[in-house]
Write a protein that holds these residues in place. Structure first.
Motif, PDB file in Angstrom:
ATOM      1  N   ILE A 121       0.859  -1.181   0.000  1.00 41.15           N
ATOM      2  CA  ILE A 121       0.000   0.000   0.000  1.00 41.15           C
ATOM      3  C   ILE A 121       0.900   1.238   0.000  1.00 41.15           C
ATOM      4  CG2 ILE A 121      -1.934  -1.119   1.162  1.00 41.15           C
ATOM      5  CD1 ILE A 121      -1.033   0.217   3.768  1.00 41.15           C
ATOM      6  N   ASP A 122       0.266   2.381  -0.035  1.00 43.20           N
ATOM      7  CA  ASP A 122       0.952   3.671  -0.099  1.00 43.20           C
ATOM      8  C   ASP A 122       2.013   3.804   0.998  1.00 43.20           C
ATOM      9  OD1 ASP A 122       1.685   6.300  -0.352  1.00 43.20           O
ATOM     10  OD2 ASP A 122      -0.284   7.128   0.133  1.00 43.20           O
ATOM     11  N   GLY A 123       3.226   4.152   0.587  1.00 46.37           N
ATOM     12  CA  GLY A 123       4.307   4.335   1.550  1.00 46.37           C
ATOM     13  C   GLY A 123       4.103   5.518   2.467  1.00 46.37           C
ATOM     14  N   GLY A 124       3.101   6.351   2.165  1.00 48.39           N
ATOM     15  CA  GLY A 124       2.819   7.492   3.021  1.00 48.39           C
ATOM     16  C   GLY A 124       2.391   7.103   4.423  1.00 48.39           C
ATOM     17  N   VAL A 125       1.946   5.856   4.608  1.00 50.06           N
ATOM     18  CA  VAL A 125       1.539   5.429   5.947  1.00 50.06           C
ATOM     19  C   VAL A 125       2.741   5.311   6.880  1.00 50.06           C
ATOM     20  CG1 VAL A 125      -0.486   4.198   5.069  1.00 50.06           C
ATOM     21  CG2 VAL A 125       1.663   2.955   5.381  1.00 50.06           C
ATOM     22  N   CYS A 126       3.928   5.174   6.306  1.00 50.42           N
ATOM     23  CA  CYS A 126       5.129   5.084   7.148  1.00 50.42           C
ATOM     24  C   CYS A 126       6.109   6.220   6.879  1.00 50.42           C
ATOM     25  CB  CYS A 126       5.833   3.740   6.949  1.00 50.42           C
ATOM     26  SG  CYS A 126       6.372   3.408   5.253  1.00 50.42           S
ATOM     27  N   ALA A 127       6.027   6.824   5.699  1.00 48.34           N
ATOM     28  CA  ALA A 127       6.961   7.906   5.358  1.00 48.34           C
ATOM     29  C   ALA A 127       6.248   8.917   4.473  1.00 48.34           C
ATOM     30  CB  ALA A 127       8.196   7.348   4.661  1.00 48.34           C
ATOM     31  N   ASN A 128       5.306   9.649   5.068  1.00 48.83           N
ATOM     32  CA  ASN A 128       4.554  10.623   4.279  1.00 48.83           C
ATOM     33  C   ASN A 128       5.453  11.747   3.769  1.00 48.83           C
ATOM     34  OD1 ASN A 128       1.995  11.425   3.213  1.00 48.83           O
ATOM     35  ND2 ASN A 128       1.955  13.097   4.702  1.00 48.83           N
ATOM     36  N   ASN A 129       6.505  12.026   4.521  1.00 50.40           N
ATOM     37  CA  ASN A 129       7.569  12.920   4.065  1.00 50.40           C
ATOM     38  C   ASN A 129       8.821  12.059   3.925  1.00 50.40           C
ATOM     39  OD1 ASN A 129       9.687  14.711   3.769  1.00 50.40           O
ATOM     40  ND2 ASN A 129       8.943  16.165   5.287  1.00 50.40           N
ATOM     41  N   PRO A 130       9.182  11.671   2.704  1.00 49.96           N
ATOM     42  CA  PRO A 130      10.262  10.685   2.513  1.00 49.96           C
ATOM     43  C   PRO A 130      11.674  11.261   2.545  1.00 49.96           C
ATOM     44  CG  PRO A 130       9.299  11.245   0.405  1.00 49.96           C
ATOM     45  CD  PRO A 130       8.519  12.024   1.442  1.00 49.96           C
ATOM     46  N   ASP A 200      -5.717  11.501   8.193  1.00 47.76           N
ATOM     47  CA  ASP A 200      -5.135  12.846   8.229  1.00 47.76           C
ATOM     48  C   ASP A 200      -4.157  12.990   9.394  1.00 47.76           C
ATOM     49  OD1 ASP A 200      -6.636  13.519   6.045  1.00 47.76           O
ATOM     50  OD2 ASP A 200      -8.178  14.601   7.173  1.00 47.76           O
ATOM     51  N   VAL A 201      -4.542  12.461  10.544  1.00 50.46           N
ATOM     52  CA  VAL A 201      -3.695  12.569  11.737  1.00 50.46           C
ATOM     53  C   VAL A 201      -2.371  11.843  11.532  1.00 50.46           C
ATOM     54  CG1 VAL A 201      -3.459  11.828  14.139  1.00 50.46           C
ATOM     55  CG2 VAL A 201      -5.576  12.916  13.381  1.00 50.46           C
ATOM     56  N   PHE A 202      -2.436  10.610  11.040  1.00 54.46           N
ATOM     57  CA  PHE A 202      -1.216   9.823  10.869  1.00 54.46           C
ATOM     58  C   PHE A 202      -0.298  10.423   9.805  1.00 54.46           C
ATOM     59  CE2 PHE A 202      -3.552   6.254  12.933  1.00 54.46           C
ATOM     60  CZ  PHE A 202      -2.606   5.963  13.899  1.00 54.46           C
ATOM     61  N   THR A 203      -0.857  10.806   8.671  1.00 52.43           N
ATOM     62  CA  THR A 203      -0.014  11.326   7.591  1.00 52.43           C
ATOM     63  C   THR A 203       0.570  12.690   7.941  1.00 52.43           C
ATOM     64  OG1 THR A 203      -1.994  12.214   6.480  1.00 52.43           O
ATOM     65  CG2 THR A 203      -1.217  10.043   5.795  1.00 52.43           C
ATOM     66  N   GLN A 204      -0.250  13.551   8.553  1.00 54.51           N
ATOM     67  CA  GLN A 204       0.239  14.881   8.909  1.00 54.51           C
ATOM     68  C   GLN A 204       1.324  14.804   9.977  1.00 54.51           C
ATOM     69  OE1 GLN A 204      -0.957  17.832   7.353  1.00 54.51           O
ATOM     70  NE2 GLN A 204       0.904  18.607   8.295  1.00 54.51           N
ATOM     71  N   SER A 205       1.092  13.983  10.992  1.00 53.48           N
ATOM     72  CA  SER A 205       2.079  13.873  12.073  1.00 53.48           C
ATOM     73  C   SER A 205       3.376  13.256  11.566  1.00 53.48           C
ATOM     74  CB  SER A 205       1.509  13.042  13.225  1.00 53.48           C
ATOM     75  OG  SER A 205       1.141  11.742  12.787  1.00 53.48           O
ATOM     76  N   SER A 206       3.265  12.257  10.688  1.00 58.29           N
ATOM     77  CA  SER A 206       4.454  11.617  10.127  1.00 58.29           C
ATOM     78  C   SER A 206       5.292  12.618   9.345  1.00 58.29           C
ATOM     79  CB  SER A 206       4.035  10.458   9.217  1.00 58.29           C
ATOM     80  OG  SER A 206       5.127   9.981   8.457  1.00 58.29           O
ATOM     81  N   GLY A 207       4.642  13.402   8.491  1.00 60.03           N
ATOM     82  CA  GLY A 207       5.368  14.386   7.692  1.00 60.03           C
ATOM     83  C   GLY A 207       5.964  15.496   8.531  1.00 60.03           C
ATOM     84  N   ASP A 208       5.203  15.973   9.509  1.00 61.18           N
ATOM     85  CA  ASP A 208       5.678  17.074  10.345  1.00 61.18           C
ATOM     86  C   ASP A 208       6.852  16.668  11.229  1.00 61.18           C
ATOM     87  OD1 ASP A 208       3.856  18.754   9.256  1.00 61.18           O
ATOM     88  OD2 ASP A 208       2.542  18.893  10.997  1.00 61.18           O
ATOM     89  N   MET A 209       6.858  15.430  11.702  1.00 61.82           N
ATOM     90  CA  MET A 209       7.961  14.984  12.552  1.00 61.82           C
ATOM     91  C   MET A 209       9.278  14.969  11.785  1.00 61.82           C
ATOM     92  SD  MET A 209       7.191  14.599  15.667  1.00 61.82           S
ATOM     93  CE  MET A 209       8.641  13.701  16.216  1.00 61.82           C
ATOM     94  N   VAL A 210       9.222  14.604  10.510  1.00 61.06           N
ATOM     95  CA  VAL A 210      10.433  14.617   9.681  1.00 61.06           C
ATOM     96  C   VAL A 210      10.925  16.050   9.501  1.00 61.06           C
ATOM     97  CG1 VAL A 210      11.354  14.175   7.374  1.00 61.06           C
ATOM     98  CG2 VAL A 210       9.886  12.481   8.476  1.00 61.06           C
ATOM     99  N   ASP A 211      10.005  16.953   9.192  1.00 64.13           N
ATOM    100  CA  ASP A 211      10.371  18.358   9.015  1.00 64.13           C
ATOM    101  C   ASP A 211      10.934  18.931  10.312  1.00 64.13           C
ATOM    102  OD1 ASP A 211      10.608  20.912   7.890  1.00 64.13           O
ATOM    103  OD2 ASP A 211       8.567  21.468   8.479  1.00 64.13           O
ATOM    104  N   PHE A 212      10.295  18.601  11.425  1.00 65.78           N
ATOM    105  CA  PHE A 212      10.752  19.093  12.722  1.00 65.78           C
ATOM    106  C   PHE A 212      12.163  18.587  13.028  1.00 65.78           C
ATOM    107  CE2 PHE A 212      11.016  19.410  17.319  1.00 65.78           C
ATOM    108  CZ  PHE A 212      10.353  20.599  17.599  1.00 65.78           C
ATOM    109  N   HIS A 213      12.401  17.313  12.742  1.00 63.64           N
ATOM    110  CA  HIS A 213      13.719  16.723  13.004  1.00 63.64           C
ATOM    111  C   HIS A 213      14.799  17.381  12.149  1.00 63.64           C
ATOM    112  CE1 HIS A 213      16.869  13.696  13.570  1.00 63.64           C
ATOM    113  NE2 HIS A 213      16.975  13.645  12.254  1.00 63.64           N
TER     114      HIS A 213
END
Length: 319
Positions: A121-130, A200-213
């Protein structure tokens, strides 16, 4: 039979239409994906991962093994079974839950005589911001002393040049709050007011955590100018939809992208998590041009020393 009955008694009024839509979504993905799959296979044919012009990294997620599967140009020599058709990879990484069906295929390693089954399935579930996934692949190449990369020390982020481009969000709409969510059950979390809060919660939080890091690390190591994140958190309505592909909406999205180029470079505020413009006045367009020059220079240097290019082989011979 039950679904047909629900649609019959609820066919009048907006509320009835919404309920019928919800019931249909509970019975399977929103789209069957047949046309998308047909177009992807037609465009890409039998081209495989090792035939791409440049190195690429595409994340997916295997729902059978519950493991991320990263299709990486760098890994196919070590793991030949990852050298799949690009059509299968693209169909897999676009298989967003509730929107498109999961994709399965078997890829063969002809030399070893092995087969690998994928259920993706879509890799966005684990790495929405790759971005971190890509950096990880490059880092492994450096550790393995690939001749295409200069050796660097641990955490030498100043040697990384990171351009991360988001697809836009409706984050600033603040559609939900704790009082609303406190009353939700499974159905509301999956579909509420035409959206998918849980996804929305999972994808947004996943992407934002990468940006924050990346923002925190690059700022701490004084290499923040080497990290460019372009994102628009101000989308509203259908502008933030992932599946409305009308000609009108696509043209509007193009205009949003053009406008975004003219906006100042922004960076996440590590104190409040908000995406805020920098005081330097540099626009996203200016930043992309600046980084493009650096990338061009870097490519020339790599070609001069790489054993995989004619220029590199010539320089090694002269040395």
């Amino acid at each position: 039979m039950f679904l047909f009955w629900v649609e019959l008694i609820c066919c009048r009024g907006i509320g009835g239409m919404m309920l019928a839509k919800v019931m249909r979504s509970l019975g399977g993905p929103k789209y069957d994906g047949k046309y998308l799959h047909e177009v992807v296979r037609q465009k890409l044919g039998d081209i495989k991962l090792n035939e791409t012009i440049t190195n690429i990294v595409i994340p997916t997620f295997d729902i059978k093994t519950l493991q991320p599967i990263i299709f990486s140009s760098y890994q196919i020599k070590k793991t030949p079974c990852l050298n799949a058709k690009l059509s299968d990879i693209c169909i897999s990484t676009s298989a967003a839950p509730t929107y498109l069906p999961a994709h399965s295929f078997i890829n063969k390693d002809e030399e070893a005589g092995k087969e690998e089954e994928f259920n993706l399935i879509d890799g966005g579930v684990c790495a929405n911001n790759p971005a971190l996934v890509a950096m990880n692949e490059v880092t492994k190449q450096i550790i393995n002393q690939s001749p295409d990369f200069f050796p660097i020390k641990p955490l030498e982020y100043g040697r990384f040049l990171i351009i991360s481009i988001g697809t836009g969000t409706a984050k600033n709409e603040e559609k939900f709050n704790a009082q609303m969510a406190a009353k939700w059950g499974l159905l509301d979390w999956l579909t509420h007011s035409g959206s998918n809060p849980l996804i929305d919660v999972f994808t947004q939080s996943s992407g934002d955590m990468v940006d924050f890091h990346l923002s925190a690390v690059t700022q701490a190591l004084h290499s923040e100018d080497n990290y460019l994140r372009i994102q628009d958190d101000t989308l509203t309505g259908i502008d933030s939809s992932v599946d409305i592909a009308t000609e009108e909406n696509l043209k509007k999205l193009c205009q949003i992208g053009e406008n975004l180029l003219k906006k100042p470079v922004s960076r996440v505020n590590l104190e409040n998590g908000h995406f805020e413009p920098l005081k330097s006045g540099e626009t996203n367009e200016d930043a992309l041009k600046r980084l493009a020059k650096i990338l061009s220079q870097e490519r020339r240097l790599r070609e001069m020393r790489s054993p995989h290019t004619s220029r590199g082989r010539k320089n090694r011979h002269l040395a």
